[in-house]
Design an enzyme around this catalytic site. Structure first.
Site, short mmCIF file in Angstrom:
data_model
loop_
_atom_site.label_atom_id
_atom_site.label_comp_id
_atom_site.label_asym_id
_atom_site.label_seq_id
_atom_site.Cartn_x
_atom_site.Cartn_y
_atom_site.Cartn_z
N SER A 8 40.46 23.97 35.42
CA SER A 8 40.64 23.72 36.52
C SER A 8 39.36 23.57 37.20
O SER A 8 38.41 24.36 37.21
CB SER A 8 41.33 25.10 37.33
OG SER A 8 41.02 25.02 38.84
N HIS A 33 43.77 20.44 34.85
CA HIS A 33 44.75 20.99 35.65
C HIS A 33 44.13 20.89 37.32
O HIS A 33 42.95 21.23 37.55
CB HIS A 33 44.64 22.71 35.63
CG HIS A 33 45.51 23.46 36.42
ND1 HIS A 33 46.94 23.85 35.96
CD2 HIS A 33 45.27 24.26 37.22
CE1 HIS A 33 47.28 24.74 36.91
NE2 HIS A 33 46.39 25.14 37.87
N ASP A 35 44.09 22.08 40.95
CA ASP A 35 44.74 23.15 41.99
C ASP A 35 44.95 22.55 43.49
O ASP A 35 43.88 22.18 44.15
CB ASP A 35 43.66 24.24 42.03
CG ASP A 35 44.02 25.02 40.89
OD1 ASP A 35 43.05 25.62 40.17
OD2 ASP A 35 45.42 25.21 40.43
N MET A 37 45.94 22.95 47.00
CA MET A 37 46.13 23.95 48.12
C MET A 37 46.35 23.34 49.63
O MET A 37 45.37 22.64 49.66
CB MET A 37 45.04 24.97 48.04
CG MET A 37 44.90 25.62 46.60
SD MET A 37 43.63 26.88 46.51
CE MET A 37 43.56 27.00 44.87
N HIS A 69 49.30 21.63 39.99
CA HIS A 69 49.71 22.86 40.44
C HIS A 69 49.78 22.77 41.93
O HIS A 69 48.82 23.12 42.65
CB HIS A 69 48.83 23.98 39.94
CG HIS A 69 48.97 25.33 40.26
ND1 HIS A 69 48.31 26.51 40.33
CD2 HIS A 69 50.14 25.92 41.18
CE1 HIS A 69 48.90 27.40 40.76
NE2 HIS A 69 49.86 27.21 41.21
N MET A 71 50.26 24.45 45.22
CA MET A 71 50.36 25.59 46.10
C MET A 71 50.59 25.22 47.50
O MET A 71 49.46 25.31 48.26
CB MET A 71 49.05 26.41 45.85
CG MET A 71 48.68 27.20 44.48
SD MET A 71 47.30 27.75 43.98
CE MET A 71 46.54 26.15 43.24
N MET A 140 51.18 33.36 37.40
CA MET A 140 49.77 33.33 38.06
C MET A 140 49.25 34.94 37.74
O MET A 140 49.82 35.84 37.93
CB MET A 140 49.88 33.41 39.61
CG MET A 140 50.49 32.10 40.15
SD MET A 140 49.17 30.81 39.61
CE MET A 140 47.63 31.35 40.52
N ASP A 179 47.12 31.46 34.73
CA ASP A 179 46.10 30.95 35.64
C ASP A 179 45.58 31.84 36.47
O ASP A 179 46.24 32.40 37.27
CB ASP A 179 47.08 29.95 36.39
CG ASP A 179 46.02 29.15 37.54
OD1 ASP A 179 46.54 28.20 38.15
OD2 ASP A 179 44.71 29.75 37.60
#
Ligand code: DX5
Ligand code: ZN
Length: 224
Positions: A8, A33, A35, A37, A69, A71, A140, A179
């Site tokens: 990540s 990966h 991330d 958000m 991913h 979020m 997580m 993760d």
């Protein structure tokens, strides 16, 4: 199952992101990966589809999997953009999906692999109904939002239990990804418990060594 590492780049040197990603791919990372958000589901705001589309040629050239991913609140509204940008696997949080089965189907209908993830305080039972529909479950091991946090020790028995459930249901092909707070010590614990994909951020990008050295140390720790 062979263990894959999914770096990540949340804590990478973003002033030279392309170089950092190429260093990571040349060092043998099987995945990248992303991330994502939104500043609502988690208290941080990071990357969007533009970054995914910028990285896609790099991961494609290296034969690595580009995974997002999410979020985010209401991921169903963003999934098409990330698919269009080149994400090959999209993971959504059960906590943000009132129609989880439909959202997973939405990802698969776009030709992508689908993942589901859950926060440390969400019971595993919340995702049991969709285990046969997904390609990956992401556990997580920190409360999402930031890199550089400490692995929550309670994660290990959740990983063990989840791997057990997958085996009981003959779903051994489902990837079990972890993760948050993964380093040369917690990586060994997570893999021993049944994880076969490790998301790793600060241990690769913030530590003393080079990306290649840090990745190699991780590999050595988990036995290759
Ligand atoms: C959620 C993020 C982080 C990141 C990994 O906060 O998903 O867990 O990927 O960061 P490290 O490896 O630094 O904990
Ligand atoms: Zn992540």
């Amino acid at each position: 199952m062979p263990v894959e590492i999914a770096p990540s780049f949340l804590t990478a040197d973003l002033t030279r992101l392309g170089d950092q990603i190429n260093e990571t791919l040349q060092a043998g990372a099987e995945r990248i990966h992303v991330d994502v958000m939104d500043g609502r589901f988690v208290p941080n705001l990071t990357f969007g589809p533009l970054v995914v589309s910028a990285l896609q040629p790099l991961t494609q050239a290296a034969g690595a999997l580009l995974e997002a991913h999410l979020m985010v609140e209401q991921p169903e509204s963003l999934i098409p953009m990330f698919a269009q940008a080149g994400a090959e696997l999209i993971t959504v949080h059960v906590e943000t999906c009132p129609h989880l089965d439909r959202t997973i189907q939405q990802i698969k209908d776009l030709g992508l692999r689908a993942g589901v993830t859950l926060n440390p305080a969400t019971p595993l039972v919340a995702i049991e109904a969709v285990l046969s529909e997904v390609d990956l479950v992401l556990v997580m091991s920190v409360n999402p939002g930031f890199g550089g946090q400490t692995y929550l020790p309670s994660s290990t028995k959740r990983i063990t239990r989840l791997r057990q459930i997958l085996q009981e249901r003959n779903l051994g092909q489902v990837d079990l990804e972890v993760d948050g707070g993964i380093n040369t010590t917690t990586a060994v614990e997570a893999v021993a418990a049944g994880a076969n994909v490790l998301v790793v951020g600060s241990c690769i990008y913030n530590s003393q060594g080079s990306v290649a050295e840090n990745l190699s140390n991780l590999r050595d720790a988990i036995g290759g």
